[in-house]
Design an enzyme around this catalytic site. Structure first.
Site, PDB file in Angstrom:
ATOM      1  N   CYS A   5       0.843  -1.068   0.094  1.00  0.00           N
ATOM      2  CA  CYS A   5      -0.084  -0.007   0.042  1.00  0.00           C
ATOM      3  C   CYS A   5       0.946   1.096  -0.009  1.00  0.00           C
ATOM      4  O   CYS A   5       1.928   1.255  -0.685  1.00  0.00           O
ATOM      5  CB  CYS A   5      -1.042  -0.084   1.151  1.00  0.00           C
ATOM      6  SG  CYS A   5      -0.288  -0.032   2.879  1.00  0.00           S
ATOM      7  N   TRP A   6       0.503   2.376   0.486  1.00  0.00           N
ATOM      8  CA  TRP A   6       1.354   3.501   0.730  1.00  0.00           C
ATOM      9  C   TRP A   6       2.629   3.626   1.438  1.00  0.00           C
ATOM     10  O   TRP A   6       3.747   3.484   1.065  1.00  0.00           O
ATOM     11  CB  TRP A   6       0.307   4.760   0.901  1.00  0.00           C
ATOM     12  CG  TRP A   6       1.046   5.901   1.365  1.00  0.00           C
ATOM     13  CD1 TRP A   6       1.131   6.455   2.485  1.00  0.00           C
ATOM     14  CD2 TRP A   6       1.933   6.567   0.565  1.00  0.00           C
ATOM     15  NE1 TRP A   6       1.864   7.769   2.783  1.00  0.00           N
ATOM     16  CE2 TRP A   6       2.428   7.722   1.432  1.00  0.00           C
ATOM     17  CE3 TRP A   6       2.652   6.434  -0.676  1.00  0.00           C
ATOM     18  CZ2 TRP A   6       3.482   8.713   0.826  1.00  0.00           C
ATOM     19  CZ3 TRP A   6       3.575   7.463  -0.933  1.00  0.00           C
ATOM     20  CH2 TRP A   6       3.884   8.447  -0.411  1.00  0.00           C
TER      21      TRP A   6
END
Length: 353
Positions: A98-99
């Site tokens: 993800c981020w």
């Protein structure tokens, strides 16, 4: 090994080819800006859902944001597994990221691990990957560049395309940047990628090359449209051996008329673009050129642009920026036919400068 495995990008890089899928669980907008090459997008929070949860996080509390986001994430993960991964065997190996914080990828990885898949999670997420890209571009692979030089319209892009077609190694920065490199180089209906995506693609190409073979690249300025060529890559290009591609000016005019047909279809677009040259040539000259465009005198306009703008700009910059240009290997094109470019490409491929 206990799953999900959690590791940084440096540790996972040598093993990327072992994963059956690289899954980016960020939103569609985050994915579009940049992502690991080959990744597929399976958002656990889509664009609107991410805004909703993010607003709760900022305006209320992390607890309320997570409480609201958890059922959304659970539903989205269930949907992805049910529609995309339900037929995967037990030994199917995904990598999830993800981020940065790992909440979104951690949720997906945990469920996959509980199912029984040997899943890995990228520690630090995309931010970790992006740091690796920046460091790698600061010291890019030591490719053996051959820089194709030549004034506007001499066929540099066509030569690179032909070289690529016969198996030569080519770094086509204009293709990656979706731009032809000049003030008139914007491609209709094809937006440029983000700077980060451009750098991802450049690095992926550089890492794919055989360092024992030359890599052909066009002589570019530091920017291709709105995108900046990585500094260290530009330094190596400017120090590399050069190829001087030569083509008679009437043939260059014909080539440009072919390559910029969208201006022929709508001369008003060309007239509008010419305003960007006002500071260089003055309003009177631009008005003359715009009248030629609107009046359909496009071949004459292209010839004037070459003589009065592009050729002088090229001559001012080439010797200053490419130190080996005075010793360049000269390649003359007889015309702009497919056979002309194929002959030049085969000559360079068989006996590069």
């Amino acid at each position: 090994m206990k799953y999900p495995e959690v590791a940084g990008f440096d540790a996972l890089l040598p093993r990327l080819g072992e994963f059956d899928a690289i899954i980016d669980v960020r939103s569609e907008a985050e994915f579009a800006l940049d992502h690991i090459p080959g990744a597929i997008n399976c958002p656990v929070l889509n664009n609107d859902e991410r805004i909703l949860v993010g607003t709760l996080y900022k305006q209320t509390s992390a607890f309320d944001a997570k409480k609201a986001g958890a059922p959304i994430i659970a539903r989205n993960i269930a949907h992805h597994i049910d529609t995309l991964f339900h037929d995967k065997p037990r030994d199917w190996r995904p990598l999830v990221y993800c981020w940065r914080g790992g909440n979104r990828s951690g949720a997906m990885a945990l469920i996959m691990a509980r199912i029984g898949w040997p899943v890995a999670q990228l520690e630090g997420g995309y931010k970790n990957y992006r740091a690796w890209v920046s460091a790698a571009l600061a010291e890019p692979p030591a490719v053996d560049f051959r820089v194709v030089c030549g004034p506007t319209g001499s066929g540099k892009s066509r030569l690179l395309e032909t070289l690529d077609g016969i198996g030569a190694q080519v770094l086509d920065l204009e293709q990656l940047a979706a731009h032809r490199g000049s003030v008139l180089g914007h491609l209709p209906n094809e937006p440029q990628p983000s700077q980060k995506m451009f750098e991802t693609m450049v690095l992926a190409k550089l890492r794919s090359f055989d360092l024992a073979r030359p890599v052909f690249v066009e002589a570019e300025s530091k920017k291709v449209g709105n995108l900046r060529v990585p500094d260290a890559v530009m330094v190596r290009m400017r120090a590399a051996p050069c190829i001087d591609l030569q083509l008679a000016r009437p043939a260059r005019v014909r080539l440009l008329m072919e390559d910029y047909q969208h201006f022929c279809a709508d001369p008003s677009v060309l007239a509008d673009q010419l305003t960007h040259l006002t500071l260089v040539h003055g309003r009177a000259k631009i008005a003359d050129w715009q009248a030629m465009a609107q009046g359909g005198a496009l071949p004459a306009l292209v010839d004037e642009l070459l003589v009065q703008h592009y050729d002088p700009a090229y001559l001012r910059s080439i010797d200053r920026n490419f130190v080996q240009y005075p010793q360049a290997q000269v390649v003359e094109l007889a015309d702009i036919g497919t056979s002309d470019f194929l002959a030049a490409a085969r000559h360079l491929h068989d006996s590069p400068a």
